[in-house]
Design a protein around this motif. Structure first.
Motif, short mmCIF file in Angstrom:
data_model
loop_
_atom_site.label_atom_id
_atom_site.label_comp_id
_atom_site.label_asym_id
_atom_site.label_seq_id
_atom_site.Cartn_x
_atom_site.Cartn_y
_atom_site.Cartn_z
N GLY A 97 39.39 9.52 10.95
CA GLY A 97 40.30 8.47 10.50
C GLY A 97 40.28 7.23 11.35
O GLY A 97 41.12 6.35 11.16
N ARG A 131 49.78 13.57 -0.20
CA ARG A 131 49.01 12.32 -0.25
C ARG A 131 48.11 12.13 0.96
O ARG A 131 47.38 11.13 1.05
CB ARG A 131 49.98 11.12 -0.37
N TRP A 132 48.12 13.06 1.90
CA TRP A 132 47.37 12.97 3.14
C TRP A 132 45.90 13.26 2.90
O TRP A 132 45.55 14.20 2.17
CB TRP A 132 47.99 13.95 4.14
N ASP A 133 45.01 12.50 3.53
CA ASP A 133 43.56 12.70 3.34
C ASP A 133 42.91 13.58 4.40
O ASP A 133 41.70 13.74 4.42
CB ASP A 133 42.85 11.35 3.24
N GLN A 165 43.48 22.03 6.30
CA GLN A 165 43.28 20.89 7.21
C GLN A 165 44.47 20.72 8.15
O GLN A 165 44.29 20.43 9.33
CB GLN A 165 43.07 19.59 6.42
N VAL A 193 46.13 8.09 11.06
CA VAL A 193 46.63 7.70 9.75
C VAL A 193 47.31 6.33 9.83
O VAL A 193 48.18 6.12 10.68
CB VAL A 193 47.63 8.75 9.20
N GLN A 227 44.33 20.94 1.75
CA GLN A 227 45.17 20.15 2.66
C GLN A 227 45.91 21.06 3.65
O GLN A 227 46.04 20.72 4.82
CB GLN A 227 46.18 19.33 1.87
N CYS A 237 50.18 7.82 4.03
CA CYS A 237 50.89 8.82 3.23
C CYS A 237 52.37 8.81 3.57
O CYS A 237 53.07 9.80 3.42
CB CYS A 237 50.26 10.20 3.41
N GLY A 287 42.87 6.37 8.26
CA GLY A 287 43.31 7.47 7.40
C GLY A 287 44.29 6.93 6.38
O GLY A 287 45.09 6.05 6.67
N LYS A 288 44.23 7.46 5.16
CA LYS A 288 45.05 6.96 4.05
C LYS A 288 46.53 7.05 4.38
O LYS A 288 47.03 8.09 4.82
CB LYS A 288 44.76 7.77 2.80
N SER A 346 43.04 13.05 7.74
CA SER A 346 42.67 12.30 8.94
C SER A 346 43.59 12.58 10.11
O SER A 346 44.77 12.84 9.94
CB SER A 346 42.70 10.79 8.66
#
Length: 185
Positions: free
Chosen positions: A16, A120-122, A175, A127, A172, A48, A45-46, A124
């Motif tokens: 990220g 909504r977390w990618d 992760q 973030v 997710q 969220c 990182g996206k 990373s």
């Protein structure tokens, strides 16, 4: 940050982060030639972060009905309606009571601890937060925090956030379990 530290972060396996080269311009010239390559660290990182929400009413302008005022995907909010240009919402403490048509919202700055939406977390470690909101600038995982402390990275400030796991996929959740484990420095 110097290139040597950029390489250490890349080798750590943390995700990220993006590193953008910067130039130092010295009108006299000598400083520019003596500095090693430097980089700006960017959180990519996206985002969220849980967005602000309208309290007890529709997420629409109370004057003309334009909606939404607060995007529930990215969190961007219009306190001035883009359609009728009237002030649409305020925080509870500044609301004028029953005669005040403005909506009441719960902004990030009123939360003691920001909330991240796990769904909504990618995945990373680094973030992106909300940019100019001091309560929610950027976020790091526990393993990123542990790693930064192990390598004596300074200066930075870290404080806890809440992480909502509702609606997270199995991937997710795997992760999330991984980013809570420390990695060697």
């Amino acid at each position: 940050m110097p290139q040597t530290f950029v390489e250490r972060i890349k080798q750590s396996g943390l995700t990220g982060a993006v590193f953008v080269p910067v130039s130092i311009k010295d009108p006299e010239g000598p400083l520019e030639k003596t500095l090693p390559p430097l980089f700006v660290f960017q959180f990519r990182g996206k985002s969220c972060l849980r967005p602000s929400q309208v309290q007890g009413a529709e997420n629409a302008c109370p004057f003309c009905g334009h909606k939404p005022l607060i995007c529930q995907s990215c969190g961007h909010g219009n306190s001035i309606c883009p359609a009728c240009e009237k002030s649409t919402w305020t925080i509870k403490e500044k609301h004028g009571g029953p005669a005040d048509q403005q909506l009441i919202v719960s902004p990030l700055s009123q939360r003691e601890i920001p909330v991240l939406e796990g769904s909504r977390w990618d995945g990373s470690d680094f973030v992106y937060g909300a940019g100019d909101d001091p309560m929610a600038t950027n976020f790091i995982s526990k393993r990123a925090l542990d790693w930064l402390l192990q390598v004596h990275a300074t200066p930075f400030c870290a404080r806890p956030v809440k992480f909502c796991i509702d609606g997270m996929s199995d991937q997710q959740q795997k992760q999330l379990a991984e980013i809570q484990k420390s990695i060697p420095s």
